[in-house]
Design a protein around this motif. Sequence first.
Motif, short mmCIF file in Angstrom:
data_model
loop_
_atom_site.label_atom_id
_atom_site.label_comp_id
_atom_site.label_asym_id
_atom_site.label_seq_id
_atom_site.Cartn_x
_atom_site.Cartn_y
_atom_site.Cartn_z
N LYS A 205 5.11 29.80 -10.44
CA LYS A 205 5.21 29.70 -11.90
C LYS A 205 5.40 31.08 -12.50
O LYS A 205 6.25 31.28 -13.39
N ARG A 206 4.63 32.04 -12.04
CA ARG A 206 4.75 33.40 -12.58
C ARG A 206 6.15 33.95 -12.34
O ARG A 206 6.77 34.53 -13.24
N LEU A 207 6.66 33.77 -11.13
CA LEU A 207 8.00 34.27 -10.81
C LEU A 207 9.07 33.52 -11.60
O LEU A 207 10.03 34.12 -12.09
N ALA A 208 8.92 32.20 -11.74
CA ALA A 208 9.92 31.40 -12.45
C ALA A 208 10.01 31.79 -13.92
O ALA A 208 11.08 31.65 -14.54
N GLU A 209 8.91 32.27 -14.49
CA GLU A 209 8.90 32.59 -15.91
C GLU A 209 9.26 34.04 -16.21
O GLU A 209 9.32 34.43 -17.37
N GLN A 210 9.54 34.82 -15.17
CA GLN A 210 10.02 36.18 -15.41
C GLN A 210 11.47 36.11 -15.90
O GLN A 210 12.29 35.42 -15.30
N PRO A 211 11.80 36.78 -17.00
CA PRO A 211 13.15 36.65 -17.60
C PRO A 211 14.28 36.93 -16.61
O PRO A 211 15.33 36.26 -16.68
N GLU A 212 14.08 37.87 -15.70
CA GLU A 212 15.16 38.20 -14.77
C GLU A 212 15.45 37.08 -13.78
O GLU A 212 16.49 37.07 -13.12
N ASN A 213 14.54 36.08 -13.69
CA ASN A 213 14.74 34.97 -12.76
C ASN A 213 15.14 33.68 -13.46
O ASN A 213 15.09 32.60 -12.87
N SER A 214 15.56 33.79 -14.71
CA SER A 214 15.86 32.59 -15.50
C SER A 214 17.02 31.77 -14.94
O SER A 214 17.14 30.57 -15.22
N GLY A 215 17.87 32.38 -14.14
CA GLY A 215 19.00 31.64 -13.57
C GLY A 215 18.68 30.96 -12.26
O GLY A 215 19.55 30.29 -11.66
N ILE A 216 17.45 31.08 -11.79
CA ILE A 216 17.04 30.49 -10.51
C ILE A 216 16.10 29.32 -10.77
O ILE A 216 15.18 29.42 -11.60
N THR A 217 16.32 28.22 -10.08
CA THR A 217 15.43 27.06 -10.18
C THR A 217 14.35 27.16 -9.11
O THR A 217 14.66 27.31 -7.93
N PHE A 218 13.10 27.08 -9.53
CA PHE A 218 11.95 27.15 -8.63
C PHE A 218 11.33 25.76 -8.51
O PHE A 218 10.97 25.15 -9.52
N ILE A 219 11.18 25.28 -7.28
CA ILE A 219 10.64 23.94 -7.04
C ILE A 219 9.54 23.99 -5.97
O ILE A 219 9.74 24.55 -4.90
N HIS A 220 8.40 23.40 -6.29
CA HIS A 220 7.32 23.19 -5.32
C HIS A 220 7.27 21.69 -5.07
O HIS A 220 6.97 20.90 -5.97
N HIS A 221 7.55 21.27 -3.84
CA HIS A 221 7.73 19.84 -3.53
C HIS A 221 6.71 19.36 -2.50
O HIS A 221 6.52 19.99 -1.46
N HIS A 222 6.08 18.24 -2.80
CA HIS A 222 5.19 17.56 -1.86
C HIS A 222 6.00 16.46 -1.17
O HIS A 222 6.46 15.53 -1.84
N PRO A 223 6.16 16.49 0.16
CA PRO A 223 7.01 15.50 0.83
C PRO A 223 6.32 14.18 1.13
O PRO A 223 6.96 13.25 1.63
N GLY A 224 5.01 14.06 0.84
CA GLY A 224 4.28 12.88 1.26
C GLY A 224 3.87 12.99 2.72
O GLY A 224 3.87 14.08 3.30
N LEU A 225 3.50 11.88 3.33
CA LEU A 225 3.15 11.85 4.75
C LEU A 225 4.40 11.54 5.56
O LEU A 225 5.00 10.47 5.39
N VAL A 226 4.79 12.46 6.40
CA VAL A 226 6.04 12.32 7.16
C VAL A 226 5.69 12.30 8.64
O VAL A 226 4.88 13.11 9.12
N SER A 227 6.29 11.38 9.37
CA SER A 227 5.96 11.19 10.80
C SER A 227 6.64 12.25 11.66
O SER A 227 7.55 11.95 12.44
N THR A 228 6.21 13.48 11.49
CA THR A 228 6.71 14.59 12.30
C THR A 228 5.72 14.89 13.42
O THR A 228 4.73 14.19 13.60
N GLU A 229 5.95 15.98 14.12
CA GLU A 229 5.06 16.41 15.18
C GLU A 229 3.96 17.35 14.67
O GLU A 229 3.31 18.05 15.46
N ILE A 230 3.73 17.37 13.34
CA ILE A 230 2.82 18.36 12.78
C ILE A 230 1.39 18.19 13.30
O ILE A 230 0.69 19.17 13.54
N PHE A 231 0.95 16.95 13.51
CA PHE A 231 -0.41 16.76 14.02
C PHE A 231 -0.53 17.34 15.42
O PHE A 231 -1.46 18.07 15.74
#
Length: 340
Positions: A205-231
């Motif tokens: 949020k801090r980086l996204a709101e810096q004026p010099e970064n106004s042309g960049i889209t910042f996204i924090h995404h939760h993918p849910g529970l995904v059946s990967t090998e992470i466990f």
Amino acid sequence: MASLAALRASNAQLTSATLPKIAVFVGGTSGIGRATLTQFVNQGYPLKAYIVGRNEEEFRPVLRELHASNKTAELIFLEGQISLMAETKRLTDEILRREEHIDLLYLSAGFLPFLGRQETSEGLGLATAVGYYSRQIFIQRLLPLLRAAFNPDTDQYSPRIVNVLGTGVETTDLYLDDLELKQPGHFSVQSYAHHSATMTSVSLKRLAEQPENSGITFIHHHPGLVSTEIFKKSWGDQWSEDKVAGGPNAPSDITRSSPEEAGARSMYVMTGSQYGGNGIALTEGQKKGLTVNDTTKGSLFCVGDKLETLQLDGLLGKLERNGASAIIWNKTNELIGYYL
């Protein structure tokens, strides 16, 4: 929640103009990252992708498959240990040396610390080093290349950072004097998840709101529970099938999906226009997503497991008012400042 069919229909509209030309995938060798990278390359358009991973030899068969699916793609594997900040700096140095701009930074590397708090040789908690601190180095050091990619006079793809982690579990109940969770009784999988998600959203949020970064889209995404090998990966040599039941608690309605389905959602998040920037046009009935500040641009988009945007202005605003955000930001840059 958009149906998987609707997401795939949107993704099927992708063109060379609505795809990033140069992308960096940190965590693209397995799980959600690999599924997203595969779908990205399989679009068939000319592109360049940097793939950051630990073992190029092990990943080489996948590279051959990707090359076979898109002979116009330039795929560059950068081998290194992102659990180490010195290695992360070396990897970003290599990208900075090679490129004048990049269009996408996609970060998905991480694991769940079932084995307790482990420290790297640099003195950082291993899970937090991978899931937060190294990502901050990638983001902050590559921001100039993302800024250079922004062109306000075009409707083609505009630069984005997509950080796949755990938005939605942010909290004001933090150990502000022990963000590294070193003190007895502070560390658990749950406390790690809450702290890393909160620190991520605060910093993005801090980086996204810096004026010099106004042309960049910042996204924090939760993918849910995904059946990967992470466990399996997270338990290491202590893995057994009965460990699956011992995973972290999750809401009963959380999205559960395969890596391919999660990859399709990631493709939508990183190429659609719902979450800011230029991309695939919204279909009838769709609305622009809102940032954590309840605006359509100018701050961070937190995208939940159902692809809903989360308005966290109350929680994040409280963290700013009570000084917690400043503590998180200052501590982050104290720990990684040498490598920026």
